[in-house]
Scaffold this motif. Structure first.
Motif, short mmCIF file in Angstrom:
data_model
loop_
_atom_site.label_atom_id
_atom_site.label_comp_id
_atom_site.label_asym_id
_atom_site.label_seq_id
_atom_site.Cartn_x
_atom_site.Cartn_y
_atom_site.Cartn_z
N ASN A 68 0.82 -1.22 0.00
CA ASN A 68 0.00 0.00 0.00
C ASN A 68 0.85 1.27 0.00
N THR A 69 2.13 1.13 -0.35
CA THR A 69 3.02 2.28 -0.43
C THR A 69 2.51 3.22 -1.51
N GLU A 85 -0.16 4.97 -1.38
CA GLU A 85 -1.62 5.16 -1.30
C GLU A 85 -1.93 6.22 -0.27
N PRO A 86 -2.98 7.01 -0.50
CA PRO A 86 -3.30 8.07 0.46
C PRO A 86 -4.02 7.58 1.71
N GLU A 87 -4.68 6.41 1.60
CA GLU A 87 -5.53 5.96 2.70
C GLU A 87 -5.70 4.45 2.66
N LEU A 88 -5.90 3.85 3.83
CA LEU A 88 -6.20 2.43 3.95
C LEU A 88 -7.36 2.29 4.92
N ILE A 129 0.14 7.30 6.40
CA ILE A 129 -1.09 7.57 5.66
C ILE A 129 -2.26 7.48 6.63
N LYS A 144 -11.23 3.56 -2.46
CA LYS A 144 -10.38 3.31 -1.29
C LYS A 144 -9.79 1.90 -1.34
N ASN A 145 -8.64 1.74 -0.69
CA ASN A 145 -8.04 0.43 -0.47
C ASN A 145 -8.61 -0.12 0.82
N LYS A 164 -10.92 0.83 -4.75
CA LYS A 164 -9.73 0.70 -5.60
C LYS A 164 -9.17 -0.71 -5.51
N LYS A 165 -9.14 -1.27 -4.27
CA LYS A 165 -8.56 -2.59 -4.05
C LYS A 165 -9.14 -3.17 -2.77
#
Length: 169
Positions: free
Chosen positions: A32-33, A35-38, A64, A92-93, A120-121
């Motif tokens: 998740n490098t 990425e803005p959010e998890l 993040i 969003k992830n 997103k994922k």
């Protein structure tokens, strides 16, 4: 030993759990490098305990926004699944977290509330995964994978917010 006493073998100690959660957190961070959010979605019960411990590790690794939501479902009758707090999951992830993957059914149904959005994922993480799958679900991140018989059972035990171990019986 009476006929009602089950033989239990510890497969993960509390320190083993900590090490495996740290390793999985590193893998999640690597995946998740940038990425803005998890969004970490823990399955109610022990899945939330695993999710909260994982988030503590992730916050040391990722700079993040990490949101936590709880998936509410009955593992035996998983048709009704809800998420709290409710939010828009589009783009969003999402990381779905549970303690044990037995047949894959819980993780399959846990995806359901996110399907009305366009995330997103979607990734999955379990502390212990059994090799017997009835549903076509594999976990992206696994603390321990075990080959077991259909008669064997895996349980993860907790004390408050801590995972104290995992057992095969």
């Amino acid at each position: 030993m009476s006929a009602h006493t089950a033989v239990r073998n510890q497969i993960l100690s509390q320190s083993d759990v900590g090490r495996r959660l740290r390793r999985m957190a590193i893998e999640v961070a690597e995946n998740n490098t940038g990425e803005p959010e998890l969004v970490v979605a823990g399955v109610n019960g022990n899945g939330m305990v695993v999710a909260r411990q994982l988030i503590a590790e992730l916050r040391q690794l990722l700079a993040i926004s990490i949101s936590v939501v709880e998936l509410h479902l009955d593992k035996l009758q998983p048709l009704e699944v809800s998420v709290t707090p409710h939010m828009d999951f589009s783009g969003k992830n999402i990381l779905i977290v549970d303690d044990v993957a037995n047949s894959g059914r819980t993780l399959l149904y846990a995806v359901k509330p996110f399907l009305q959005y366009q995330p997103k994922k979607i990734q999955t993480l379990v502390l212990v995964e059994r090799s017997h799958k009835v549903f076509p679900v594999t976990s992206d991140f696994v603390g321990l994978s075990l080959s077991t018989t259909l008669q064997e059972h895996i349980s993860v035990e907790t004390a408050g917010a801590e995972i104290t171990g995992a057992w095969l019986h």
